[in-house]
Design a protein around this motif. Structure first.
Motif, mmCIF file in Angstrom:
data_model
loop_
_atom_site.group_PDB
_atom_site.id
_atom_site.type_symbol
_atom_site.label_atom_id
_atom_site.label_comp_id
_atom_site.label_asym_id
_atom_site.label_seq_id
_atom_site.Cartn_x
_atom_site.Cartn_y
_atom_site.Cartn_z
ATOM 1 N N ASN A 24 0.825 -1.207 0.000
ATOM 2 C CA ASN A 24 0.000 0.000 0.000
ATOM 3 C C ASN A 24 0.857 1.253 0.000
ATOM 4 O O ASN A 24 0.525 2.255 -0.649
ATOM 5 N N ALA A 25 1.969 1.215 0.730
ATOM 6 C CA ALA A 25 2.867 2.367 0.751
ATOM 7 C C ALA A 25 3.497 2.592 -0.616
ATOM 8 O O ALA A 25 3.647 3.728 -1.080
ATOM 9 N N LEU A 26 3.860 1.507 -1.294
ATOM 10 C CA LEU A 26 4.441 1.634 -2.628
ATOM 11 C C LEU A 26 3.418 2.156 -3.633
ATOM 12 O O LEU A 26 3.739 2.969 -4.505
ATOM 13 N N ARG A 27 2.174 1.709 -3.514
ATOM 14 C CA ARG A 27 1.117 2.235 -4.385
ATOM 15 C C ARG A 27 0.895 3.715 -4.130
ATOM 16 O O ARG A 27 0.713 4.505 -5.065
ATOM 17 N N SER A 37 1.133 15.008 -6.292
ATOM 18 C CA SER A 37 0.123 15.489 -5.344
ATOM 19 C C SER A 37 -0.348 14.338 -4.463
ATOM 20 O O SER A 37 -0.735 13.285 -4.982
ATOM 21 N N PHE A 38 -0.319 14.545 -3.144
ATOM 22 C CA PHE A 38 -0.893 13.561 -2.225
ATOM 23 C C PHE A 38 -2.410 13.531 -2.368
ATOM 24 O O PHE A 38 -3.038 12.474 -2.254
ATOM 25 N N THR A 39 -3.010 14.695 -2.604
ATOM 26 C CA THR A 39 -4.468 14.780 -2.697
ATOM 27 C C THR A 39 -5.001 13.994 -3.886
ATOM 28 O O THR A 39 -5.957 13.210 -3.766
ATOM 29 N N LEU A 40 -4.377 14.189 -5.064
ATOM 30 C CA LEU A 40 -4.832 13.469 -6.259
ATOM 31 C C LEU A 40 -4.556 11.970 -6.141
ATOM 32 O O LEU A 40 -5.342 11.146 -6.601
ATOM 33 N N ALA A 41 -3.437 11.617 -5.503
ATOM 34 C CA ALA A 41 -3.150 10.202 -5.275
ATOM 35 C C ALA A 41 -4.215 9.576 -4.380
ATOM 36 O O ALA A 41 -4.664 8.446 -4.611
ATOM 37 N N ALA A 42 -4.631 10.315 -3.349
ATOM 38 C CA ALA A 42 -5.662 9.819 -2.442
ATOM 39 C C ALA A 42 -6.979 9.595 -3.179
ATOM 40 O O ALA A 42 -7.678 8.599 -2.951
ATOM 41 N N GLN A 43 -7.321 10.526 -4.080
ATOM 42 C CA GLN A 43 -8.554 10.368 -4.856
ATOM 43 C C GLN A 43 -8.490 9.118 -5.735
ATOM 44 O O GLN A 43 -9.465 8.383 -5.861
ATOM 45 N N GLU A 44 -7.339 8.872 -6.347
ATOM 46 C CA GLU A 44 -7.193 7.695 -7.195
ATOM 47 C C GLU A 44 -7.294 6.406 -6.387
ATOM 48 O O GLU A 44 -7.907 5.424 -6.845
ATOM 49 N N LEU A 45 -6.702 6.398 -5.197
ATOM 50 C CA LEU A 45 -6.647 5.189 -4.376
ATOM 51 C C LEU A 45 -7.851 5.032 -3.456
ATOM 52 O O LEU A 45 -7.948 4.056 -2.715
ATOM 53 N N HIS A 46 -8.746 6.032 -3.465
ATOM 54 C CA HIS A 46 -9.970 5.991 -2.660
ATOM 55 C C HIS A 46 -9.656 5.908 -1.153
ATOM 56 O O HIS A 46 -10.255 5.117 -0.418
ATOM 57 N N VAL A 47 -8.683 6.737 -0.732
ATOM 58 C CA VAL A 47 -8.353 6.872 0.682
ATOM 59 C C VAL A 47 -8.241 8.359 0.970
ATOM 60 O O VAL A 47 -8.365 9.205 0.086
ATOM 61 N N THR A 48 -7.995 8.699 2.224
ATOM 62 C CA THR A 48 -7.863 10.106 2.570
ATOM 63 C C THR A 48 -6.463 10.619 2.243
ATOM 64 O O THR A 48 -5.504 9.836 2.140
#
Length: 301
Positions: free
Chosen positions: A10-13, A23-34
């Motif tokens: 999960n950390a690698l993803r 962007s952490f925000t866009l990555a979170a949206q893609e991965l469906h997490v906060t």
């Protein structure tokens, strides 16, 4: 054998998605997490590795040099996992053959003939990707590509698909043209710019006609326009071979000289699944040879 010392998947993803989006925000949206979860995973990964992977700047996220190097390895690993998973998901008893080629070659040469290939090799499941960029066989999960250019290329198996030349073509519904002067009076169909037709008329000892014409950004579109009777296209011989054989197009003038460029089948050296690549290469050779023999006998005029 000792257990592998690997970071959390999960950390690698989270790292790969954050690096791709910057962007952490866009990555979170893609991965469906906060966003907080992504930030926490990245921080834990950096602590495990003992060095920072990102520079956290005001309103900007940038990879460090170590992060750039790590991203290359992680992406390659993910690509390989995705490729292996795709192969396992192929239905039992079938092999998948993934082909990449340009939109022009796909629509005017390959797709109209694919039924013949699949009838001969029903155990192969085909996936066709239209692309003009350089083929990355691992990242794009491609087995074989067809590209236009001056080959061969190092580190690749390369099969030249015959000589290529330019040939004027039009619908048989247009009035007969017996001279370059009569051709100059017709509507000329250009691709990208007017250089192709200018060179053709120059070779005939004439200046290109200075009049309104139609300009396309894809050669396949100019061929479609010729099929519709909208004018005369100057097309690569392979792209109009089938239409000439079917007499939906005619060639009122002889083809030009062989070009330096040609279409090539390319694939990695020493790749896996050599049998399916050999089957595809053999079919390409036979099909291209049939086109060559038809051209040698003379195009319909």
């Amino acid at each position: 054998m000792a257990a592998r010392k690997l970071p959390s998947l999960n950390a690698l993803r989270a790292f790969e998605a954050s690096a791709r989006h910057c962007s952490f925000t866009l990555a979170a949206q893609e991965l469906h997490v906060t966003q907080g979860a992504v930030s926490h995973q990245i921080k834990a990964l950096e602590e495990e590795l003992g060095l920072p992977l990102f520079e956290r700047l005001p309103n900007q996220l940038r990879l460090t040099r170590a992060g750039q190097d790590y991203l290359v390895a992680i992406r390659d690993a993910f690509d390989r996992i995705e490729r292996a998973t795709g192969h396992l998901r192929t239905p039992a008893g079938r092999q998948r053959l993934a082909i990449s080629c340009s939109p022009n070659f796909s629509s005017k040469w390959l797709v109209p003939r694919l039924g013949e290939f699949t009838a001969q090799h029903p155990h192969l499941e085909l996936r066709l990707e239209q692309s003009e960029r350089h083929a990355n066989f691992v990242r794009d999960d491609i087995d074989v590509a067809i590209r236009y250019g001056v080959g061969p290329w190092p580190e690749l198996e390369c099969l030249r698909l015959g000589d290529e030349c330019l040939v004027p073509v039009c619908s048989p519904s247009l009035p007969a043209m017996r001279s370059a002067h009569e051709l100059a009076a017709a509507t000329l169909l250009h691709v990208h710019d007017q250089r192709g037709w200018s060179d053709w008329f120059l070779a005939q000892g004439l200046a290109a006609p200075d009049k309104a014409s139609i300009l396309f950004n894809h050669e396949s579109a100019s061929i479609d326009a010729a099929l519709a009777g909208q004018g005369v296209a100057l097309a690569r011989s392979s792209l109009v071979a089938l239409a000439l054989r079917q007499r939906t197009l005619i060639a009122p003038f002889a083809p030009g000289p062989a070009l330096a460029e040609a279409y090539w089948m390319i694939c990695p050296r020493n790749g896996k699944d050599e049998e399916k690549l050999a089957l595809f290469a053999d079919w390409l050779r036979r099909s291209v040879e049939a086109d060559r023999q038809f051209r040698a006998a003379g195009y319909p005029v």
